[in-house]
Motif scaffolding. Structure first.
Motif, PDB file in Angstrom:
ATOM      1  N   ALA A 207      -6.036   9.284   1.253  1.00  0.00           N
ATOM      2  CA  ALA A 207      -6.355   8.037   0.564  1.00  0.00           C
ATOM      3  C   ALA A 207      -5.159   7.103   0.599  1.00  0.00           C
ATOM      4  N   ILE A 208      -5.446   5.822   0.432  1.00  0.00           N
ATOM      5  CA  ILE A 208      -4.407   4.798   0.416  1.00  0.00           C
ATOM      6  C   ILE A 208      -4.508   4.023  -0.884  1.00  0.00           C
ATOM      7  N   LEU A 209      -3.441   4.031  -1.652  1.00  0.00           N
ATOM      8  CA  LEU A 209      -3.385   3.281  -2.904  1.00  0.00           C
ATOM      9  C   LEU A 209      -3.082   1.820  -2.607  1.00  0.00           C
ATOM     10  N   ILE A 210      -3.854   0.919  -3.197  1.00  0.00           N
ATOM     11  CA  ILE A 210      -3.554  -0.511  -3.113  1.00  0.00           C
ATOM     12  C   ILE A 210      -2.623  -0.825  -4.280  1.00  0.00           C
ATOM     13  N   ARG A 211      -1.369  -1.122  -3.971  1.00  0.00           N
ATOM     14  CA  ARG A 211      -0.351  -1.288  -5.011  1.00  0.00           C
ATOM     15  C   ARG A 211      -0.212  -2.719  -5.510  1.00  0.00           C
ATOM     16  N   ALA A 212      -0.481  -3.712  -4.663  1.00  0.00           N
ATOM     17  CA  ALA A 212      -0.280  -5.101  -5.085  1.00  0.00           C
ATOM     18  C   ALA A 212      -1.079  -6.045  -4.203  1.00  0.00           C
ATOM     19  N   ILE A 213      -1.480  -7.173  -4.784  1.00  0.00           N
ATOM     20  CA  ILE A 213      -2.168  -8.216  -4.031  1.00  0.00           C
ATOM     21  C   ILE A 213      -1.558  -9.577  -4.373  1.00  0.00           C
ATOM     22  N   GLU A 214      -1.718 -10.513  -3.485  1.00  0.00           N
ATOM     23  CA  GLU A 214      -1.364 -11.910  -3.743  1.00  0.00           C
ATOM     24  C   GLU A 214      -2.652 -12.660  -4.064  1.00  0.00           C
ATOM     25  N   PRO A 215      -2.835 -13.146  -5.290  1.00  0.00           N
ATOM     26  CA  PRO A 215      -4.085 -13.806  -5.670  1.00  0.00           C
ATOM     27  C   PRO A 215      -4.447 -14.952  -4.735  1.00  0.00           C
TER      28      PRO A 215
ATOM     29  N   THR B 209       0.840  -1.196   0.000  1.00  0.00           N
ATOM     30  CA  THR B 209       0.000   0.000   0.000  1.00  0.00           C
ATOM     31  C   THR B 209       0.878   1.251   0.000  1.00  0.00           C
ATOM     32  N   GLU B 210       0.263   2.372  -0.374  1.00  0.00           N
ATOM     33  CA  GLU B 210       0.910   3.678  -0.264  1.00  0.00           C
ATOM     34  C   GLU B 210      -0.094   4.664   0.316  1.00  0.00           C
ATOM     35  N   ALA B 211       0.324   5.426   1.307  1.00  0.00           N
ATOM     36  CA  ALA B 211      -0.553   6.413   1.932  1.00  0.00           C
ATOM     37  C   ALA B 211      -0.316   7.795   1.325  1.00  0.00           C
ATOM     38  N   TYR B 212      -1.402   8.556   1.177  1.00  0.00           N
ATOM     39  CA  TYR B 212      -1.343   9.921   0.675  1.00  0.00           C
ATOM     40  C   TYR B 212      -2.120  10.810   1.631  1.00  0.00           C
TER      41      TYR B 212
ATOM     42  N   ASN C 210       8.118  14.170  -9.169  1.00  0.00           N
ATOM     43  CA  ASN C 210       7.925  15.621  -9.218  1.00  0.00           C
ATOM     44  C   ASN C 210       7.091  16.125  -8.046  1.00  0.00           C
ATOM     45  N   SER C 211       7.387  15.623  -6.855  1.00  0.00           N
ATOM     46  CA  SER C 211       6.562  15.949  -5.689  1.00  0.00           C
ATOM     47  C   SER C 211       7.343  16.620  -4.563  1.00  0.00           C
ATOM     48  N   GLY C 212       8.446  17.271  -4.908  1.00  0.00           N
ATOM     49  CA  GLY C 212       9.206  17.988  -3.897  1.00  0.00           C
ATOM     50  C   GLY C 212       9.674  17.090  -2.774  1.00  0.00           C
ATOM     51  N   GLU C 213       9.554  17.605  -1.547  1.00  0.00           N
ATOM     52  CA  GLU C 213      10.003  16.850  -0.381  1.00  0.00           C
ATOM     53  C   GLU C 213       9.186  15.585  -0.145  1.00  0.00           C
ATOM     54  N   ALA C 214       7.991  15.511  -0.736  1.00  0.00           N
ATOM     55  CA  ALA C 214       7.127  14.343  -0.554  1.00  0.00           C
ATOM     56  C   ALA C 214       7.733  13.074  -1.149  1.00  0.00           C
ATOM     57  N   VAL C 215       8.696  13.243  -2.049  1.00  0.00           N
ATOM     58  CA  VAL C 215       9.369  12.087  -2.655  1.00  0.00           C
ATOM     59  C   VAL C 215       9.979  11.189  -1.581  1.00  0.00           C
ATOM     60  N   ASP C 216      10.428  11.794  -0.496  1.00  0.00           N
ATOM     61  CA  ASP C 216      11.160  11.049   0.525  1.00  0.00           C
ATOM     62  C   ASP C 216      10.290  10.558   1.689  1.00  0.00           C
ATOM     63  N   TYR C 217       9.007  10.881   1.680  1.00  0.00           N
ATOM     64  CA  TYR C 217       8.165  10.446   2.790  1.00  0.00           C
ATOM     65  C   TYR C 217       8.090   8.912   2.826  1.00  0.00           C
ATOM     66  N   PRO C 218       8.258   8.294   3.983  1.00  0.00           N
ATOM     67  CA  PRO C 218       8.209   6.826   4.086  1.00  0.00           C
ATOM     68  C   PRO C 218       6.780   6.320   4.243  1.00  0.00           C
ATOM     69  N   TYR C 219       5.985   6.509   3.193  1.00  0.00           N
ATOM     70  CA  TYR C 219       4.555   6.198   3.269  1.00  0.00           C
ATOM     71  C   TYR C 219       4.172   4.965   2.458  1.00  0.00           C
TER      72      TYR C 219
ATOM     73  N   ARG D 191       2.450  16.822  -1.171  1.00  0.00           N
ATOM     74  CA  ARG D 191       2.552  17.248  -2.570  1.00  0.00           C
ATOM     75  C   ARG D 191       2.293  16.117  -3.564  1.00  0.00           C
ATOM     76  N   ALA D 192       2.397  14.883  -3.123  1.00  0.00           N
ATOM     77  CA  ALA D 192       2.152  13.751  -4.011  1.00  0.00           C
ATOM     78  C   ALA D 192       0.675  13.366  -4.073  1.00  0.00           C
ATOM     79  N   ALA D 193      -0.130  13.936  -3.191  1.00  0.00           N
ATOM     80  CA  ALA D 193      -1.560  13.598  -3.143  1.00  0.00           C
ATOM     81  C   ALA D 193      -2.344  14.385  -4.183  1.00  0.00           C
ATOM     82  N   HIS D 194      -3.361  13.762  -4.750  1.00  0.00           N
ATOM     83  CA  HIS D 194      -4.221  14.462  -5.709  1.00  0.00           C
ATOM     84  C   HIS D 194      -4.941  15.631  -5.051  1.00  0.00           C
ATOM     85  N   SER D 195      -5.104  15.565  -3.735  1.00  0.00           N
ATOM     86  CA  SER D 195      -5.824  16.609  -3.000  1.00  0.00           C
ATOM     87  C   SER D 195      -4.882  17.598  -2.327  1.00  0.00           C
TER      88      SER D 195
END
Length: 201
Positions: free
Chosen positions: A105-113, A50-53, A180-189, A59-63
């Motif tokens: 929001a939290i992006l679901i990045r991967a699942i194990e079928p 997962t990834e949290a926004y 292209n998200s400034g300091e948000a690139v480094d957030y451990p989310y 800056r990486a969030a759509h909102s």
């Protein structure tokens, strides 16, 4: 993992499950079972990445900066809503979280079928199950998650999240694809089940 699943309840987790802090929920979603009921069958898989926004200050969030558009409007709704959006030709799926008008929001990045593996492979045109759902655009195609799911909820629709397993170890790192998200690139989310073969990277 199979011997851990005999007690699984395939009913949707309640709305209250989503009423956690965003970063905590992003971790607690790991191991949960994502289920999609479609006319051609049911598919499911364990969330392994997962990834949290975190909304207005991320800056990486759509909102970011409380950006409110037709696309992001559902992010301002109550926790547990489904936020799907298109990136290029791919549909990506997110879990809306945080209180109303706090657009996280939290992006679901991967699942194990888990179930419907043959249907997943058919939809993806692949035979290697490990390549069917190891990315956010891959898993939505494999599970038939589309823009029609936008605005529904994970606790009262054909796309829902159920009880799964508890990961023995969770890894934490930077999010992917947000250069292209400034300091948000480094957030451990970004969070993932350590050592799982279906994690995107």
């Amino acid at each position: 993992m199979q011997n851990k699943l005999h007690t699984l309840s395939l009913s949707a987790l309640p709305k209250s499950f989503y009423e956690q802090s965003t970063l905590q929920l992003a971790q607690n979603l790991l191991g949960c079972l994502l289920v999609k009921e479609s006319d051609d069958g049911i598919t499911s898989g364990f969330i392994v990445e997962t990834e949290a926004y975190l909304g207005p200050k991320d800056r990486a969030a759509h909102s970011f900066n409380n950006r409110r558009t037709k696309r992001t409007e559902i992010m301002y709704a109550s926790p547990g809503h489904i936020y799907t959006y298109l990136m290029h030709t791919h549909c990506l799926v997110n879990v809306v979280c945080a209180p109303i008008d706090t657009p996280n929001a939290i992006l679901i990045r991967a699942i194990e079928p888990f179930t419907g593996k043959e249907l997943m492979k058919q939809r993806r045109g692949l035979q290697d199950i490990k390549k069917t759902t190891n990315g956010p655009g891959k898993l939505t195609k494999a599970m038939n998650i589309t823009m029609e799911d936008y605005g529904k909820t994970y606790y009262s629709s054909s796309l829902y999240i159920a009880e799964g397993f508890n990961p023995t170890e969770i890894s934490v790192g930077k999010r992917i694809g947000i250069q292209n998200s400034g300091e948000a690139v480094d957030y451990p989310y970004r969070f993932w089940v350590t050592g799982n073969a279906f994690v995107s990277r």
